[in-house]
Design an enzyme around this catalytic site. Structure first.
Site, PDB file in Angstrom:
ATOM      1  N   HIS A  63       0.589  -0.792  -0.041  1.00 36.35           N
ATOM      2  CA  HIS A  63       0.012   0.157  -0.032  1.00 36.35           C
ATOM      3  C   HIS A  63       1.058   1.089  -0.151  1.00 36.35           C
ATOM      4  O   HIS A  63       1.926   1.134   0.443  1.00 36.35           O
ATOM      5  CB  HIS A  63      -0.946   0.009   1.192  1.00 36.35           C
ATOM      6  CG  HIS A  63      -2.418  -1.180   0.606  1.00 36.35           C
ATOM      7  ND1 HIS A  63      -2.354  -0.897   2.073  1.00 36.35           N
ATOM      8  CD2 HIS A  63      -3.247  -1.620   0.315  1.00 36.35           C
ATOM      9  CE1 HIS A  63      -3.549  -1.937   1.721  1.00 36.35           C
ATOM     10  NE2 HIS A  63      -3.728  -2.087   0.595  1.00 36.35           N
ATOM     11  N   ASP A  65       1.356   4.228   1.217  1.00 41.51           N
ATOM     12  CA  ASP A  65       1.924   4.702   2.229  1.00 41.51           C
ATOM     13  C   ASP A  65       2.799   4.195   3.406  1.00 41.51           C
ATOM     14  O   ASP A  65       3.272   4.765   4.146  1.00 41.51           O
ATOM     15  CB  ASP A  65       0.772   4.880   3.580  1.00 41.51           C
ATOM     16  CG  ASP A  65      -0.534   3.554   4.241  1.00 41.51           C
ATOM     17  OD1 ASP A  65      -0.535   3.163   2.906  1.00 41.51           O
ATOM     18  OD2 ASP A  65      -0.038   4.222   5.057  1.00 41.51           O
ATOM     19  N   HIS A  66       3.387   2.902   2.545  1.00 42.17           N
ATOM     20  CA  HIS A  66       4.256   1.551   2.907  1.00 42.17           C
ATOM     21  C   HIS A  66       5.650   1.434   2.479  1.00 42.17           C
ATOM     22  O   HIS A  66       6.548   1.150   2.507  1.00 42.17           O
ATOM     23  CB  HIS A  66       3.888   1.050   3.762  1.00 42.17           C
ATOM     24  CG  HIS A  66       2.758   0.568   4.408  1.00 42.17           C
ATOM     25  ND1 HIS A  66       3.012   0.576   5.878  1.00 42.17           N
ATOM     26  CD2 HIS A  66       1.666   1.071   4.716  1.00 42.17           C
ATOM     27  CE1 HIS A  66       1.463   0.545   6.959  1.00 42.17           C
ATOM     28  NE2 HIS A  66       1.125   1.151   6.471  1.00 42.17           N
ATOM     29  N   HIS A 139      -4.396  -8.155   6.286  1.00 39.88           N
ATOM     30  CA  HIS A 139      -4.552  -7.667   5.770  1.00 39.88           C
ATOM     31  C   HIS A 139      -4.876  -7.984   4.774  1.00 39.88           C
ATOM     32  O   HIS A 139      -5.404  -9.154   4.249  1.00 39.88           O
ATOM     33  CB  HIS A 139      -3.391  -6.601   5.396  1.00 39.88           C
ATOM     34  CG  HIS A 139      -3.455  -4.727   5.504  1.00 39.88           C
ATOM     35  ND1 HIS A 139      -4.797  -4.583   6.068  1.00 39.88           N
ATOM     36  CD2 HIS A 139      -3.245  -3.344   4.732  1.00 39.88           C
ATOM     37  CE1 HIS A 139      -4.890  -3.513   5.804  1.00 39.88           C
ATOM     38  NE2 HIS A 139      -4.114  -2.823   4.796  1.00 39.88           N
ATOM     39  N   ASP A 206       0.314  -2.793   9.092  1.00 44.76           N
ATOM     40  CA  ASP A 206      -1.661  -3.125   8.964  1.00 44.76           C
ATOM     41  C   ASP A 206      -1.731  -4.148   8.698  1.00 44.76           C
ATOM     42  O   ASP A 206      -1.442  -5.425   7.967  1.00 44.76           O
ATOM     43  CB  ASP A 206      -1.271  -2.693   7.262  1.00 44.76           C
ATOM     44  CG  ASP A 206      -1.624  -1.447   6.847  1.00 44.76           C
ATOM     45  OD1 ASP A 206      -0.652  -0.321   7.981  1.00 44.76           O
ATOM     46  OD2 ASP A 206      -2.317   0.316   6.364  1.00 44.76           O
ATOM     47  N   HIS A 264       1.347   5.067  13.633  1.00 41.32           N
ATOM     48  CA  HIS A 264       0.699   4.639  12.334  1.00 41.32           C
ATOM     49  C   HIS A 264      -0.763   4.777  12.664  1.00 41.32           C
ATOM     50  O   HIS A 264      -2.359   4.617  11.750  1.00 41.32           O
ATOM     51  CB  HIS A 264       0.235   2.684  11.365  1.00 41.32           C
ATOM     52  CG  HIS A 264      -0.106   3.268  10.573  1.00 41.32           C
ATOM     53  ND1 HIS A 264      -1.906   2.924   9.662  1.00 41.32           N
ATOM     54  CD2 HIS A 264       0.153   2.554   9.088  1.00 41.32           C
ATOM     55  CE1 HIS A 264      -1.988   2.705   8.582  1.00 41.32           C
ATOM     56  NE2 HIS A 264      -0.786   2.814   7.996  1.00 41.32           N
TER      57      HIS A 264
END
Length: 302
Positions: A63, A65-66, A139, A206, A264
């Protein structure tokens, strides 16, 4: 030196207060960069983390944001002509994503990046730092958490060393050989030491609660764990594959964690102290609600 440098703490999008994810673990001579989100290279500049400090790049999942900071970090390795190999760990199912990120733009590739994709749970690498493990999380896409385990060792006891007359360079010789002769008698390392448990670090992003979370957090001296939501939004957390601060703290309590780092955070929250209050109701150890550009020491060895 063993410390965590927090580069970013926001989930999904950056905000005025929080950059996207990014975490640098300084572990003696090793440097582990976890989940570099967008803006990581700039945050590294503010935090004083040089690209040459990175020895391993660890991505939990793909994802944005990672991982959207991966291109800039990789290109910086070559720009700075980093002389040592950098190992890259990431879910093998996201190979196409990693390849696109690695070659997102034209650059002169000089640094040596060794791709080591993760196929399944297990031991990833062994080195002077100890053992690096990966555990599958739960996730919306395939995700892995990371665990660093230092082997157990021995602690020298000054009183015992003095009693047996082991001083100066003789201490080093005893450590290397296991026994030495002092004034006509044999002194073994067992006589002047006691067991010292190795340190453990865990990185959990996550995920819903699952077996992998608990296996990663087991006996961690420092647990870095997502707490995207407060428990009032537990339904959302479950739906989107995340943890609440209360769940993260409960994991820490059950697993014997020494220092808990919450991070996070959803941009909906503007009061970090609420995360601390919720976690403190479950966990009686040290709690850090992470903020961008903070440095968090790994607890000293027991």
């Amino acid at each position: 030196m063993r410390e965590l440098v927090v580069l970013g703490t926001g989930s999904q999008v950056a905000s005025r207060e929080r950059s996207q994810n990014g975490y640098f673990l300084r572990w003696d001579t090793e440097g582990f960069l976890f989940d570099p989100g967008e803006g990581t290279q700039r945050q590294m500049l503010y935090a004083g983390v040089a690209a040459s400090s990175i020895t391993r790049l660890c991505v939990t999942h793909f994802h944005g944001d990672h991982c959207l900071g991966v291109p800039g970090v990789i290109q910086r390795l070559s720009l700075d002509n980093v002389p040592h190999p950098v190992h890259a760990h990431y879910p093998a199912s996201g190979q196409d994503y990693f390849t696109r990120l690695r070659y997102a733009a034209s650059f002169f590739e000089r640094a040596e990046l060794r791709e080591e994709p993760i196929e399944e749970d297990g031991l990833l690498s062994v080195g002077p730092f100890g053992q690096l493990w990966a555990r599958r999380l739960e996730h919306s896409i395939e995700s892995f958490g990371y665990q660093l385990i230092e082997p157990d060792g021995l602690r020298m006891l000054p009183d015992q060393l003095a009693q047996y007359g082991v001083i100066g360079p003789a201490v080093g010789r005893l450590q290397q050989a296991g026994l030495i002769e002092v004034d006509g008698r044999t002194v073994t390392v067992d006589q002047v030491t006691e067991p010292r448990p190795g340190q453990r670090f865990a990185f959990v992003m996550d995920t819903r609660l699952c077996d992998g979370v608990f296996r990663l957090a087991d006996s961690a001296d420092l647990l870095v764990i997502e707490s995207t939501y407060l428990s009032s939004e537990s339904t959302l957390a479950r739906r989107f594959g995340h943890l609440t601060a209360r769940q993260a703290a409960r994991v820490a309590q059950e697993c014997g964690v020494r220092k808990l780092v919450l991070t996070h955070f959803s941009q909906r929250y503007t009061e970090p102290e609420r995360f601390h209050e919720e976690a403190a109701a479950e966990f009686d150890g040290e709690i850090v609600v992470a903020a961008d550009l903070t440095r968090i020491s790994v607890p000293s060895r027991r």
